[in-house]
Design a protein around this motif. Structure first.
Motif, short mmCIF file in Angstrom:
data_model
loop_
_atom_site.label_atom_id
_atom_site.label_comp_id
_atom_site.label_asym_id
_atom_site.label_seq_id
_atom_site.Cartn_x
_atom_site.Cartn_y
_atom_site.Cartn_z
N LYS A 11 -9.53 40.74 66.00
CA LYS A 11 -10.98 40.69 66.16
C LYS A 11 -11.52 39.39 65.59
O LYS A 11 -11.19 39.00 64.47
CB LYS A 11 -11.61 41.89 65.45
N ARG A 12 -12.32 38.69 66.37
CA ARG A 12 -12.95 37.44 65.92
C ARG A 12 -14.08 37.75 64.98
O ARG A 12 -14.81 38.73 65.17
CB ARG A 12 -13.53 36.68 67.12
N PRO A 13 -14.23 36.91 63.96
CA PRO A 13 -15.38 37.12 63.08
C PRO A 13 -16.68 36.87 63.84
O PRO A 13 -16.70 36.15 64.82
CB PRO A 13 -15.18 36.09 61.96
N GLY A 14 -17.75 37.46 63.35
CA GLY A 14 -19.04 37.33 64.01
C GLY A 14 -19.62 35.93 63.89
O GLY A 14 -19.11 35.06 63.19
N ALA A 17 -20.65 34.92 60.31
CA ALA A 17 -19.48 34.64 59.46
C ALA A 17 -18.89 33.27 59.80
O ALA A 17 -18.50 32.52 58.90
CB ALA A 17 -18.43 35.73 59.64
N ARG A 18 -18.83 32.94 61.09
CA ARG A 18 -18.31 31.62 61.47
C ARG A 18 -19.24 30.51 61.01
O ARG A 18 -18.80 29.45 60.58
CB ARG A 18 -18.12 31.56 62.98
N ILE A 23 -20.40 25.99 57.25
CA ILE A 23 -21.22 25.36 56.22
C ILE A 23 -20.42 25.18 54.93
O ILE A 23 -20.50 24.14 54.28
CB ILE A 23 -22.51 26.17 55.99
N ARG A 24 -19.61 26.17 54.57
CA ARG A 24 -18.75 26.04 53.37
C ARG A 24 -17.76 24.89 53.54
O ARG A 24 -17.48 24.16 52.59
CB ARG A 24 -18.01 27.34 53.11
N GLN A 25 -17.21 24.73 54.73
CA GLN A 25 -16.27 23.63 54.98
C GLN A 25 -16.98 22.28 54.90
O GLN A 25 -16.41 21.32 54.39
CB GLN A 25 -15.60 23.81 56.34
#
Length: 75
Positions: A11-14, A17-18, A23-25
């Protein structure tokens, strides 16, 4: 029974979440950036300004020479 088994598809994250991961990256990569000191920045700026002035002078002389040549040929 269904045609697809739940174990074969991850299941792919929503979307949210992506987006949060993205943004964290970005923040993680920005922490790796090394900013120049004031002295380095002044040196870099001086080099760029001198180069631009040299190129402006060169292009001005080439333009002046080409204009003079065209004027002599066609007048």
């Amino acid at each position: 029974m269904t045609a697809t088994s739940s174990g074969s598809q991850a299941k792919r994250p929503g979307f949210i979440a992506r987006l949060v991961l993205f943004i964290r990256q970005i923040i993680s990569e920005l922490k790796k950036v090394v900013r120049p000191t004031r002295e380095e920045l002044m040196t870099y700026a001086s080099v760029v300004l001198v180069f631009v002035l040299i190129m402006m002078t060169f292009i001005a002389f080439v333009d002046l020479g080409a204009g003079t040549l065209v004027q002599r040929v066609f007048s």
